[in-house]
Design a protein around this motif. Sequence first.
Motif, short mmCIF file in Angstrom:
data_model
loop_
_atom_site.label_atom_id
_atom_site.label_comp_id
_atom_site.label_asym_id
_atom_site.label_seq_id
_atom_site.Cartn_x
_atom_site.Cartn_y
_atom_site.Cartn_z
N TYR A 1 -7.62 7.78 -9.77
CA TYR A 1 -6.05 7.51 -10.29
C TYR A 1 -5.68 8.65 -11.35
O TYR A 1 -4.56 9.02 -11.14
CB TYR A 1 -6.23 6.08 -10.96
CG TYR A 1 -4.41 5.77 -11.20
CD1 TYR A 1 -3.98 5.06 -10.21
CD2 TYR A 1 -4.06 5.93 -12.01
CE1 TYR A 1 -2.64 4.43 -10.03
CE2 TYR A 1 -2.65 5.44 -12.39
CZ TYR A 1 -2.02 4.71 -11.25
OH TYR A 1 -0.69 4.46 -11.73
N MET B 1 -4.62 1.40 -6.47
CA MET B 1 -5.08 2.83 -7.13
C MET B 1 -5.25 4.16 -6.28
O MET B 1 -4.91 5.21 -6.93
CB MET B 1 -6.29 2.57 -8.15
CG MET B 1 -5.90 1.28 -9.15
SD MET B 1 -7.45 1.01 -10.11
CE MET B 1 -7.23 2.32 -11.32
N LEU C 1 2.40 5.86 -8.25
CA LEU C 1 2.22 6.24 -9.60
C LEU C 1 3.41 5.77 -10.61
O LEU C 1 3.13 5.67 -11.87
CB LEU C 1 2.10 7.68 -9.80
CG LEU C 1 0.87 8.07 -8.85
CD1 LEU C 1 0.83 9.69 -8.74
CD2 LEU C 1 -0.56 7.71 -9.56
#
Length: 511
Positions: free
Chosen positions: A403, A469, A474
Amino acid sequence: MASDHVDVLIVGAGLSGIGAAVHLRHNCPKKSYAVLEARGAIGGTWDLFRYPGIRSDSDMYTLGYSFKPWTNPKAIADGDAIREYVRDTAREHDVERHIRFHHRVLRAEWDSATARWTVHAHRDDTGEEVVLTCAFLFTCSGYYRYDEGYTPDFPGVDRYAGQLVHPQHWPADLDHSGKRVVVIGSGATAVTLVPALAERAAHVTMLQRSPTYVISLPSRDVLADALRRWLPAKAAYPVVRWKNVLLGVANFQLSRRAPGVMKGLLRRAAKGRLPVGYDIDRHFSPRYNPWDQRLCVVPDGNLFDSVKAGRASVVTDTIDTFTERGIRLTSGEELPADIVVTATGLNLLALGGMTVAVDGAEVDLADTVAYKGMMLSGVPNFAMTIGYTNASWTLKADLVATYVCRLLRHLDATGQQIVTPVAPATGELEPIIDLKAGYVLRAVDQLPKQGPAAPWRLHQNYPRDVLLMRHGRLTDSGVRFSRAAPAPAEPAVGQPLAARDADAPADTPVA
Ligand SMILES: Cc1cc2nc3c(=O)[nH]c(=O)nc-3n(C[C@H](O)[C@H](O)[C@H](O)COP(=O)(O)OP(=O)(O)OC[C@H]3O[C@@H](n4cnc5c(N)ncnc54)[C@H](O)[C@@H]3O)c2cc1C
């Protein structure tokens, strides 16, 4: 005083820090990075702990990295093998030369005007103070104090004439052959130590205040052994890994939804391995539900075998006082001991003990909320690795590192420089670690919180986190992207969108 700059600074060269460096190297090859490690060696936990029998208590197909197959036939592996695996990984992926050993990070200060962290470290070998700057700070510093394990204040301990040992600092020359050993504790360390010590000791007593769930698992994985014959390691590894992930999820869900059923299964399994008539209810039936604390795994039932063979015994009682020769219990019974091992746990420590400030204001971790279990509200360009409590640590560590790489690429692609989680406006906050184990309860008020719903809630569920993730968005309402420099004049008409985004004013949320 030396000073230099890297794009990403990783703190800690344990399982997580080495994994983070490998992910970074492959997914963000243009980023410069360094790993600051307080100790003089790679491996963290797996280098520090040297007590007899030290081993994993989860299977290595999930405790291993996603990118490096675990090829050792032992699924529950010895500390040495895990340490070598972490070192090999660092060597194979050329991470070693980026590690600066003996650098203990003490403080990190964020400056929004320059979008940089200034990180202060102490060199334990030379005494020098070192200052580095970085754009992104990635802490992989584990979760406990390295210098001191937890030992309760035992009455009368000063007059005990035998040897008192904490497993975190096992003397290399301690010979327990033929000795009477008492191990205080009932957690993962105690159940590991007891059968290992019992091989050579005169007798080992596991003295516990209250029982823990103990489950026997095979030290070898049947599927892995079969697949190894037919498939290359790279193909077999994910199959076994996912099989074990799903078994773990099923085990946890059953414990949560039908704790009575799970209790019954665990009790029956223990009964099958212990001598006839053994008092299971007293010694192996905890008052709490399975997974309120971690289950203790014993490979091939070795603890039960030691008890059955009479080489070890379990005593459930409280300590009245230490005596010159051992321990007197509240029941009046005396346990003579040449060696007493205090397997009484760890002292939890967040962020390796470093202090953090953002634009001159000190950050109190207890006031922060963890975003996706890995970033902290109000703390820019920062991530931390905290593994699962109900599954192997590395499953989560791999996801956190993946991530972070996605975030770094996103920042570059959008021309942004800063990513900051913004705490949820409403909802009840809870401790970030939901275990009721003593070491968690002792420190829970110093730790970040978790929120009521995603992306602030930890579900302790790997398949769900993979979606969140590895593949999830995002950008969401919990996170803000911005730039350091003040916005220039309005972009000229006709300027491409990407360039306009790159010039977005500071603190512009990206929807
Ligand atoms: C005895 C024991 C057995 C365990 N068994 C399992 C298991 O079977 N399965 C499982 O999932 N988990 C297990 N755990 C949890 C275990 O800690 C993780 O599996 C994993 O090793 C954590 O890796 P890490 O790199 O995140 O942290 P660590 O292994 O703790 O490494 C952290 C590193 O950061 C360094 N560091 C810390 N603070 C600083 C600082 N301020 N500056 C610079 N460097 C710093 C340390 O020196 C260390 O090298 C076990 C833990 C213990 C103690």
